[in-house]
Design an enzyme around this catalytic site. Structure first.
Site, PDB file in Angstrom:
ATOM      1  N   CYS A  60       0.832  -1.210   0.000  1.00 52.72           N
ATOM      2  CA  CYS A  60       0.000   0.000   0.000  1.00 52.72           C
ATOM      3  C   CYS A  60       0.866   1.260   0.000  1.00 52.72           C
ATOM      4  O   CYS A  60       1.643   1.510   0.911  1.00 52.72           O
ATOM      5  CB  CYS A  60      -0.924  -0.052   1.222  1.00 52.72           C
ATOM      6  N   CYS A  63       0.315   3.851   2.741  1.00 52.47           N
ATOM      7  CA  CYS A  63       0.916   3.471   4.022  1.00 52.47           C
ATOM      8  C   CYS A  63       2.380   3.902   4.056  1.00 52.47           C
ATOM      9  O   CYS A  63       2.867   4.411   5.063  1.00 52.47           O
ATOM     10  CB  CYS A  63       0.839   1.964   4.228  1.00 52.47           C
TER      11      CYS A  63
END
Ligand SMILES: *[C@@H]1O[C@H](CO)[C@@H](O)[C@H](O)[C@H]1NC(C)=O
Length: 457
Positions: A60, A63
């Protein structure tokens, strides 16, 4: 290091290497205050520990962008002596952990206090997240024992909810609402004699909100239940609104009247538009503040995705966040009078809503977003684009239909869990509208369908 030595004769590289080494070292130092958690967390956590946890997935990108902020937060909370522990967990590797916290997208930011799990959905900035941690980790309702403290708190908060009076049913209600809405705003209580002289209470006990240089009292007959009143009063009458704020405003039932301006290119015209909206917000507060939220938004990307065309800047638009509907002025709005006429037209139903989240709109929106994505792919990587067209060409409409269905059923599920969350068992509120929050990667697995599962919390 090998790299560094080889290119030693080149000064630039030496500097670069030193800089990156320092950078790596500093990351290593600050990351020391963030604990990497796993499935054993449940067994090792002390009951009174408070945890701020980021659930991430290794792939991700949002993230990864959050990581430096997260390490800074860890270091800063530690140096402040905060009781909040900071951790992160790979939700794809520790699925039980993630399931227990009902992680629906990445990165998910949650705070665990006692047995209550709070969900953060504001901007992913240090200030935003630290504010959240401070608010949620402290007392649900904070007492204001002196006039001085009241003034002090007034000067630090734009919007201030205060319960005035002693023990009562209203106070019980206030506390239970506060448990749920503490994710968004602070809650205070005070005795009557603490308030400024200018504040007159018709009834007593009372709940008041101080904002925009004045105050409003909660009136049950008129305002409905306390939670929805607090939800719709927790924003300033006029403010800068980004996609996160807009997304949070899904909880209020107000329409959002916006000046869409390009802040990177602040023309006189765009300043005039902002001023115009702000003046209407202030001067017509009594008339419209129950029904409208006012503000300005920087950039038109978000709005373009919603209305599916390029909106000129500056412009005026009114959004219905609860159904993705919108209102555009039929004629150009250039003056305060024209804006008032437009707002009044929306309020009285003379101007019709466009957009919305019916099946048809949903198809169109996905098609529009796909077109934008495909255009981007073709501009940046024509070969990949051609490949994708060959592979997905035929299946396009089926995929689109599937997405629509998934989207609608997801929204229904969320709506159900929202009602269930009225009882502050978990303290966690589900997003009333969420396919994907701004800046959030969608989780590939489907969410828990059964809202009753939450009882396990
Ligand atoms: C906004 O959307 C809600 C939910 O669909 C709807 O009930 C309401 O009537 C809409 N408001 C306006 C002014 O269109």
């Amino acid at each position: 290091m090998n790299h560094c030595v080889k290119t030693m004769e080149n000064k630039k590289f030496v500097v670069l290497c030193t800089v990156s080494l320092t950078f790596l070292l500093s990351i290593a130092t600050v990351s020391a205050f963030v604990e990497e958690l796993d499935d054993t967390f449940k067994d090792t956590r002390m009951p009174d520990e408070i945890w701020l946890i980021q659930f991430y997935a290794p792939w991700c990108t949002y993230c990864k962008q959050l990581d430096p902020v997260w390490y800074e937060i860890g270091a800063e909370l530690k140096s402040m002596g905060s009781p909040v522990n900071v951790g992160k967990v790979d939700a794809t590797a520790h699925t039980n952990f993630a399931k227990e916290f009902r992680v629906g997208g990445y990165p998910a930011i949650k705070l665990l206090k006692d047995d209550l799990k709070y969900n953060y959905r504001g901007p992913r900035t240090k200030d935003g997240i630290m504010g959240f941690a401070d608010r949620v980790s402290g007392p649900v309702v904070r007492a204001l024992p002196s006039q001085q403290l009241f003034q002090n708190v007034m000067s630090r908060h734009d919007v201030l909810f205060v319960y005035v009076g002693g023990p009562s049913d209203l106070k019980e209600k206030y506390i239970s609402v506060a448990k749920e809405l503490i994710v968004h705003t602070y809650f205070f209580s005070a005795a009557r004699n603490i308030l400024p002289k200018a504040v007159t209470l018709k009834e007593y006990p009372a709940v008041a909100v101080f904002k925009d240089g004045t105050y409003f009292l909660y009136e049950e007959q008129h305002d409905g239940d306390l939670a929805s009143w607090i939800n719709s009063e927790r924003f300033l009458n006029y403010l800068q609104i980004d996609s996160y704020t807009l997304y949070e405003m899904g909880d209020t039932s107000k329409l959002v009247a916006l000046a869409i301006v390009d802040e990177r290119n602040p023309t006189e015209e765009s300043i005039r538009y902002k001023t115009m909206v702000e003046r209407v917000a202030t001067e017509y507060k009594d008339l419209y503040s129950k029904e409208f939220q006012f503000g300005h938004m920087d950039g038109n990307e978000y709005i373009n995705g919603l209305i599916m065309e390029e909106l000129a800047m500056p412009s005026i638009i009114v959004l219905n966040v609860s159904n993705d509907g919108y209102f555009l002025p039929p004629n150009k709005v250039e003056t305060k009078e024209q804006l008032v006429k437009f707002i009044d037209g929306v309020s009285k139903g003379r101007i019709k809503s466009q957009g919305g989240n019916g099946y048809y709109q949903c198809f169109i929106r996905i098609a529009f977003n796909t077109k934008t994505t495909v255009t981007n792919i073709f501009t940046n990587a024509p070969l990949l684009g051609a490949f994708l067209v060959v592979v997905f060409g035929g299946g396009g409409s089926a995929i689109c239909y599937g997405l629509c269905m998934a989207w609608r059923s997801m929204r229904n599920t969320e709506a159900m869990s929202d009602t269930e969350d009225e009882e502050p068992i978990t303290g966690e509120r589900m997003e009333p509208k969420q396919l994907k929050g701004p800046g959030e990667d969608k989780k590939t697995e489907t969410k828990a369908k059964n809202p009753a599962e939450k009882k396990a919390d």
